[in-house]
Design an enzyme around this catalytic site. Structure first.
Site, PDB file in Angstrom:
ATOM      1  N   LYS A   1       3.513  10.359  -0.061  1.00  0.00           N
ATOM      2  CA  LYS A   1       2.757  10.964   0.887  1.00  0.00           C
ATOM      3  C   LYS A   1       3.393  11.858   2.152  1.00  0.00           C
ATOM      4  CE  LYS A   1      -1.253   8.024   0.958  1.00  0.00           C
ATOM      5  NZ  LYS A   1      -2.271   7.176   1.867  1.00  0.00           N
TER       6      LYS A   1
ATOM      7  N   LYS B   1       2.279   2.223  -5.227  1.00  0.00           N
ATOM      8  CA  LYS B   1       3.042   1.792  -6.578  1.00  0.00           C
ATOM      9  C   LYS B   1       2.223   2.075  -7.555  1.00  0.00           C
ATOM     10  CE  LYS B   1       3.058  -2.281  -4.526  1.00  0.00           C
ATOM     11  NZ  LYS B   1       2.694  -2.101  -3.096  1.00  0.00           N
ATOM     12  N   GLY B   2       1.062   2.244  -7.383  1.00  0.00           N
ATOM     13  CA  GLY B   2       0.215   2.272  -8.820  1.00  0.00           C
ATOM     14  C   GLY B   2       0.451   3.673  -9.342  1.00  0.00           C
TER      15      GLY B   2
ATOM     16  N   GLY C   1       0.841  14.842  -2.698  1.00  0.00           N
ATOM     17  CA  GLY C   1      -0.734  14.746  -2.545  1.00  0.00           C
ATOM     18  C   GLY C   1      -1.139  13.746  -3.494  1.00  0.00           C
TER      19      GLY C   1
ATOM     20  N   GLY D   1      -4.395  -3.899  -4.966  1.00  0.00           N
ATOM     21  CA  GLY D   1      -5.439  -2.783  -5.312  1.00  0.00           C
ATOM     22  C   GLY D   1      -4.758  -1.437  -5.342  1.00  0.00           C
ATOM     23  N   HIS D   2      -5.221  -0.861  -6.214  1.00  0.00           N
ATOM     24  CA  HIS D   2      -5.002   0.440  -6.479  1.00  0.00           C
ATOM     25  C   HIS D   2      -6.071   1.286  -7.144  1.00  0.00           C
ATOM     26  CE1 HIS D   2      -2.315  -1.338  -9.420  1.00  0.00           C
ATOM     27  NE2 HIS D   2      -3.013  -0.366 -10.243  1.00  0.00           N
TER      28      HIS D   2
ATOM     29  N   ASP E   1       0.681  -1.145   0.080  1.00  0.00           N
ATOM     30  CA  ASP E   1       0.084   0.087   0.191  1.00  0.00           C
ATOM     31  C   ASP E   1       0.896   1.222  -0.046  1.00  0.00           C
ATOM     32  OD1 ASP E   1      -2.376  -1.632   0.254  1.00  0.00           O
ATOM     33  OD2 ASP E   1      -1.930  -1.562   2.320  1.00  0.00           O
ATOM     34  N   GLU E   2       1.870   1.181  -0.510  1.00  0.00           N
ATOM     35  CA  GLU E   2       2.947   2.421  -0.427  1.00  0.00           C
ATOM     36  C   GLU E   2       2.556   3.647  -1.559  1.00  0.00           C
ATOM     37  OE1 GLU E   2       3.950  -0.549  -0.956  1.00  0.00           O
ATOM     38  OE2 GLU E   2       5.354  -1.387   0.656  1.00  0.00           O
TER      39      GLU E   2
ATOM     40  N   GLN F   1       2.023  -5.843  -3.205  1.00  0.00           N
ATOM     41  CA  GLN F   1       2.503  -5.823  -1.847  1.00  0.00           C
ATOM     42  C   GLN F   1       3.760  -5.252  -1.467  1.00  0.00           C
ATOM     43  OE1 GLN F   1       1.279  -9.348  -3.174  1.00  0.00           O
ATOM     44  NE2 GLN F   1      -0.684  -8.340  -3.105  1.00  0.00           N
TER      45      GLN F   1
ATOM     46  N   THR G   1      -9.956  -4.570   0.749  1.00  0.00           N
ATOM     47  CA  THR G   1     -10.844  -4.822   1.858  1.00  0.00           C
ATOM     48  C   THR G   1     -11.497  -3.788   2.727  1.00  0.00           C
ATOM     49  OG1 THR G   1      -8.899  -5.071   3.277  1.00  0.00           O
ATOM     50  CG2 THR G   1      -9.369  -7.170   1.987  1.00  0.00           C
TER      51      THR G   1
ATOM     52  N   THR H   1      -6.523 -11.494   2.928  1.00  0.00           N
ATOM     53  CA  THR H   1      -7.773 -10.390   2.223  1.00  0.00           C
ATOM     54  C   THR H   1      -8.603 -11.656   1.946  1.00  0.00           C
ATOM     55  OG1 THR H   1      -6.485 -11.053  -0.055  1.00  0.00           O
ATOM     56  CG2 THR H   1      -5.823  -9.024   1.182  1.00  0.00           C
TER      57      THR H   1
HETATM   58  P1  IMP Z   1      -2.992 -12.640   1.325  1.00  0.00           P
HETATM   59  O1  IMP Z   1      -1.998 -12.140   0.386  1.00  0.00           O
HETATM   60  O2  IMP Z   1      -4.307 -12.295   1.035  1.00  0.00           O
HETATM   61  O3  IMP Z   1      -2.761 -14.145   1.579  1.00  0.00           O
HETATM   62  O4  IMP Z   1      -2.853 -12.012   2.716  1.00  0.00           O
HETATM   63  C1  IMP Z   1      -1.467 -12.082   3.486  1.00  0.00           C
HETATM   64  C2  IMP Z   1      -1.288 -10.707   4.037  1.00  0.00           C
HETATM   65  O5  IMP Z   1      -0.713 -10.133   3.130  1.00  0.00           O
HETATM   66  C3  IMP Z   1      -2.281 -10.170   5.103  1.00  0.00           C
HETATM   67  O6  IMP Z   1      -1.722  -9.323   6.038  1.00  0.00           O
HETATM   68  C4  IMP Z   1      -2.758  -9.137   4.094  1.00  0.00           C
HETATM   69  O7  IMP Z   1      -3.267  -8.096   4.815  1.00  0.00           O
HETATM   70  C5  IMP Z   1      -1.300  -8.749   3.405  1.00  0.00           C
HETATM   71  N1  IMP Z   1      -1.666  -8.199   2.124  1.00  0.00           N
HETATM   72  C6  IMP Z   1      -1.854  -8.989   0.989  1.00  0.00           C
HETATM   73  N2  IMP Z   1      -2.178  -8.117  -0.043  1.00  0.00           N
HETATM   74  C7  IMP Z   1      -1.716  -6.771   0.468  1.00  0.00           C
HETATM   75  C8  IMP Z   1      -1.747  -5.414  -0.198  1.00  0.00           C
HETATM   76  O8  IMP Z   1      -1.896  -5.238  -1.665  1.00  0.00           O
HETATM   77  N3  IMP Z   1      -1.416  -4.527   0.677  1.00  0.00           N
HETATM   78  C9  IMP Z   1      -1.202  -4.566   1.917  1.00  0.00           C
HETATM   79  N4  IMP Z   1      -1.201  -5.777   2.601  1.00  0.00           N
HETATM   80  C10 IMP Z   1      -1.451  -6.740   1.802  1.00  0.00           C
END
Ligand code: IMP
Length: 437
Positions: free
Chosen positions: A330, A16-17, A415, A40-41, A13-14, A223, A300, A128
């Site tokens: 940010k 990247k998108g 921003g 997701g972005h 969630d840094e 991720q 989520t 997720t």
């Molecule tokens: P999974 O990838 O759904 O199996 O989740 C494993 C871990 O990775 C959990 O802590 C999720 O919250 C985290 N996670 C998976 N995808 C993301 C992402 O895109 N951003 C942040 N955390 C993620």
């Protein structure tokens, strides 16, 4: 030249998108190399909002080759939903390609993900629940369904039956779930295959061709480093390798094709899901960062845990990924926080101190970030477009990060808008080359 890898340097969630979207304009191809629709972005273009989970950000440039690489796990229903949504918004999808070798998330993966978390109870990972882990597990067990299997009914039926057979005890509770009916599943997924057929391809040659022509290829990770199954805070990680080395495996290119590796980091730190987070804030300051940074998940909707910038973890990310530059996002969220703490080491039980990221899970669960305080700034920085436009203390914050990490900051986000970004002179190794290519 140049192959540029973009990876998350923290827990995902840094942002990247946004940077991939900006670089995509100059790139000949953008290739996602791991993860799935757990990512997701959101991209805002001329007032219109686009949300992606699987499709690489470059898709907004008409005809741009955008590849979902072999290392990605694909939920075809989600992908088709994204394709349909983008089509409704008038986006040209002729450049979209999906690797025939990418693995497919099946209905039983979703059920197993949920059941696995329920079984863990209080020790849950906080996934997720998109079926990511069970899909990668089947890939490693050689029981996976690949995108190419969706094109052949006989093979598909056989492979689904073979994949479900050893899972029978785990799926007993879902025996009546209509999504698990072999006949229906085969039909549904064959139909998904037909829908995706125009996009299914042998994807590595797309990267090879662009690299042979000296054009910019962006390898887009999902991720972040600390969620890496090998190098992250196991078992509180995702099931793939978000680190830069995985770009080669997940896209089908050799290490020599990678020229630059940019890590993306917020100016502070967040994490979703469970697991160690040494610089986490449990007080109003954590709430303040969450509100100011809109730290709620795109995928989520979960509230993200927030904390100070963690330079111990970032130094680790520099090494594990071989980062050549840092994309700092940010920075504007920190405006008005004065003084501004940054974690530069960890303290552990019995007076232990750590300069380096501890490998041992028991240590990692107990360390706390030790911060130094830097002077903050109060001026609005959202209009800054060069480092010179920033107040002195904001510039000093950026310089402190560079000094601690030993790599240059290539861009600074001030921003949410596309134009709210500062490109530093250090970014020019990529931007200048691609502009002249
Ligand atoms: P999974 O990838 O759904 O199996 O989740 C494993 C871990 O990775 C959990 O802590 C999720 O919250 C985290 N996670 C998976 N995808 C993301 C992402 O895109 N951003 C942040 N955390 C993620």
């Amino acid at each position: 030249m140049p192959g540029l890898v973009i990876v998350g340097a923290q827990w995902g969630d840094e942002g990247k998108g946004k940077v991939v979207d900006l670089l995509a304009e100059q790139a000949d191809a953008v290739i996602r190399f791991q993860g799935g629709n757990n990512a997701g972005h959101t991209i805002v273009r001329e007032g219109e909002t686009f949300k992606f989970h699987l499709i690489p950000s470059g898709i907004l440039y008409p005809g741009k080759p955008c590849v979902i690489g072999n290392g990605v796990v694909v939920d075809p229903q989600v992908l088709i939903g994204e394709i349909d949504g983008l089509r409704r918004q008038g986006i040209d999808l002729s450049g979209l390609r999906v690797s025939a070798n990418a693995h497919v998330i099946m209905p039983y993966h979703l059920l197993l993900d949920r059941a696995g978390e329920a079984r863990l109870g209080k020790r849950e990972i906080g996934t997720t629940k998109r079926g990511i882990g069970p899909c990668y597990a089947d890939k490693a067990s050689r029981l996976g369904i690949r995108v190419q299997d969706l094109l052949d009914e006989k093979i598909l039926r056989q492979k689904i039956a073979a994949a479900m057979e050893p899972k029978a005890p785990l799926l007993r509770d879902f025996i009546k779930d209509p999504s698990l009916d072999l006949h229906q599943m085969t039909e549904d997924y064959r139909a998904f295959g037909d829908r995706l057929a125009p996009h299914i391809a042998d994807t590595p040659p797309i990267a090879w061709d662009a690299l042979d022509r000296d054009r910019l290829v962006v390898f887009e990770g999902a991720q972040g480093t600390l969620l890496d199954i090998d190098h992250g805070t196991y078992p509180f990680v995702t099931s793939s390798n978000p680190v830069a080395g995985a770009a080669c495996v997940g896209a089908g290119v050799g290490p020599k094709s990678i020229d630059e590796v940019w890590g993306i980091s917020k100016a502070y730190c967040t994490r979703v899901g469970a697991g160690p987070f040494p610089s986490e804030l449990h007080d109003e300051m954590g709430d303040r960062l969450r509100e100011a940074g809109h730290e709620f998940g795109t995928t989520t909707g979960r509230a993200r845990r927030c904390g100070w910038l963690d330079l111990v973890a970032l130094r680790y990310a520099v090494r594990v990924n071989g980062l050549t530059g840092l994309v700092l996002t940010k920075l504007d969220v920190l405006t008005g926080i004065d003084p501004l703490p940054v974690a530069t080491s960890y303290s552990g039980p019995e007076g232990a101190s750590f300069e380096q990221f501890p490998y041992h899970q028991s240590v990692l669960h107990h360390v706390r970030g030790e911060t130094v305080e830097l002077p903050g700034w109060h001026e609005d920085i959202t209009g800054a477009r060069s480092l010179e436009d920033l107040p002195e203390n904001a510039r000093a914050y950026v310089a402190f990060i560079e000094e601690q990490l030993g790599i240059p900051v290539v861009t600074v986000g001030v921003g949410p808008g596309r134009e709210q970004i500062i490109w530093t002179e250090s970014a020019s190794s990529v931007t200048r080359q691609s502009a002249s290519a």
